[in-house]
Design an enzyme around this catalytic site. Structure first.
Site, PDB file in Angstrom:
ATOM      1  N   TYR A 168      -6.391   6.597   3.723  1.00  0.00           N
ATOM      2  CA  TYR A 168      -6.543   5.521   2.749  1.00  0.00           C
ATOM      3  C   TYR A 168      -5.794   4.254   3.171  1.00  0.00           C
ATOM      4  CZ  TYR A 168      -5.469   2.301  -0.820  1.00  0.00           C
ATOM      5  OH  TYR A 168      -5.290   1.116  -1.457  1.00  0.00           O
ATOM      6  N   GLU A 196       0.822  -1.214   0.000  1.00  0.00           N
ATOM      7  CA  GLU A 196       0.000   0.000   0.000  1.00  0.00           C
ATOM      8  C   GLU A 196       0.851   1.258   0.000  1.00  0.00           C
ATOM      9  OE1 GLU A 196      -2.958   0.088  -0.716  1.00  0.00           O
ATOM     10  OE2 GLU A 196      -3.598  -1.974  -0.400  1.00  0.00           O
ATOM     11  N   ASP A 251      -9.921   5.376  -2.506  1.00  0.00           N
ATOM     12  CA  ASP A 251      -8.748   5.814  -3.264  1.00  0.00           C
ATOM     13  C   ASP A 251      -9.227   6.452  -4.558  1.00  0.00           C
ATOM     14  OD1 ASP A 251      -9.612   3.629  -4.731  1.00  0.00           O
ATOM     15  OD2 ASP A 251      -7.594   3.266  -5.482  1.00  0.00           O
TER      16      ASP A 251
END
Length: 324
Positions: free
Chosen positions: A146, A63, A164
């Site tokens: 996020y 991520e 996102d």
DNA sequence: AAGACGGGGCA
DNA sequence: TGCCCAGTCTT
């Protein structure tokens, strides 16, 4: 096979989400959910961080790397990274120099330093395990709204609103009837996303991944493949005739050539590829001399991306990646 | 709310 | 060339 949900009202008013989840006994998913989740089960890319054997650490690394960087460029770097530093403790023990070299040219190299700092915090404060709560995740360097939600959903398979750039665009079209979401995220978008999120933990995790995958593969920014979309019969934007972007005039494209950012990139690239310290004379070949060069180098030093080695009298002998 | 912050690939 | 990409942090 399914009955399209009537989104005419949404398309007409372009406002908030209006559908609520159905609660059919024996089936918690609406037709919209079923259509997208079935598509995801059939079409999802086989990405390494989606392997159930990949733990929370691997998901967190992915991520961070994927922040503003496309999947295709991340995948090889992620594989090398996980082979080299399979746990947070391993990364925490590495030097910034090694970390920055392994980051290579993924961009935004401060992410690499923050990931290392996050690994140290995980080792120190969480027994070496990526924390599970949103508050603890958000406290980690480089982890924002996020990423905290993504780790919660994709690593721990718990319910979280993952918003996102892909999800924002898909929901703007599917529910909002707009070509693109507003330039900066607004509260209404997270409310809309929450309203659509399935109740169950595992199902909500798959739903988040499916929305992102749809945005990446079908509902793309430039040229969406509406004919291949599993939810095209329920898409407010398509039903409205794909109207043009309403905020087109408000979008600002970021310059690149001749900017401080490009200067920083050139300087860091030279320091990163060198095997030892780079003399001030050699480093000056990375960019035109002048205030912009000085500003860029000073910024890199401030950010901890470059370190100066100095003689006892304070004269700079060279520049290198930081060893500590 | 706006600006800084990389870098590459594709139309 | 312009636009886009699984954003975060600072002011």
């Amino acid at each position: 096979m399914t009955t399209p949900v009537d989104l005419g009202d949404v398309a007409a008013h372009g406002a908030a989400p209006i559908r609520t989840r159905r609660h059919v006994p024996g089936s918690s998913a609406s037709d919209l959910h079923t259509a997208l989740l079935d598509w995801f089960a059939a079409e999802a890319r086989d990405l390494p961080w989606r392997d159930p054997a990949t733990g929370a650490w691997g998901v967190l690394v992915s991520e961070i790397m994927l922040q503003q960087t496309p999947v295709a460029r991340v995948e090889p770097r992620w594989r090398d990274w996980m082979a080299r530093w399979p746990s947070p403790a391993d990364l925490a023990a590495a030097s910034p120099a090694d970390v920055l070299r392994a980051w290579d040219r993924l961009g935004y190299p401060r992410r690499a330093l923050r990931l290392r700092e996050a690994a140290a915090a995980i080792s120190r404060d969480h027994g070496g395990l990526v924390p599970t709560g949103m508050a603890d995740l958000l406290a980690l360097p480089g982890v924002g709204t996020y990423t905290a939600a993504a780790v919660t959903a994709f690593a721990y398979r718990r319910r979280a609103v993952v918003l996102d750039t892909n999800v924002r665009r898909v929901l703007a079209r599917l529910v909002g009837g707009r070509a693109l979401p507003p330039p900066t995220q607004v509260v209404a978008e997270s409310e809309r996303a929450r309203a659509l999120l399935p109740d169950g933990d595992e199902e909500s995790a798959r739903w988040n991944a499916a929305l992102m995958e749809l945005g990446a593969l079908v509902c793309t920014a430039r040229a969406p493949s509406c004919s291949a979309c599993p939810v095209r019969t329920e898409c407010a934007w398509l039903l409205a005739g794909r109207p043009a972007d309403a905020h087109a005039s408000n979008r600002r494209t970021q310059a690149w050539h001749g900017t401080d950012r490009q200067a920083r990139g050139r300087i860091l690239a030279m320091v990163r590829q060198a095997t030892g310290p780079v003399t001030p004379t050699d480093l000056a070949r990375a960019w035109e001399p002048g205030p912009q060069y000085e500003r860029a180098l000073a910024g890199l030093l401030t950010d901890g991306l470059v370190a100066a080695t100095t003689a006892p009298d304070g004269v700079v002998l060279g520049y290198a990646l930081p060893l500590t």
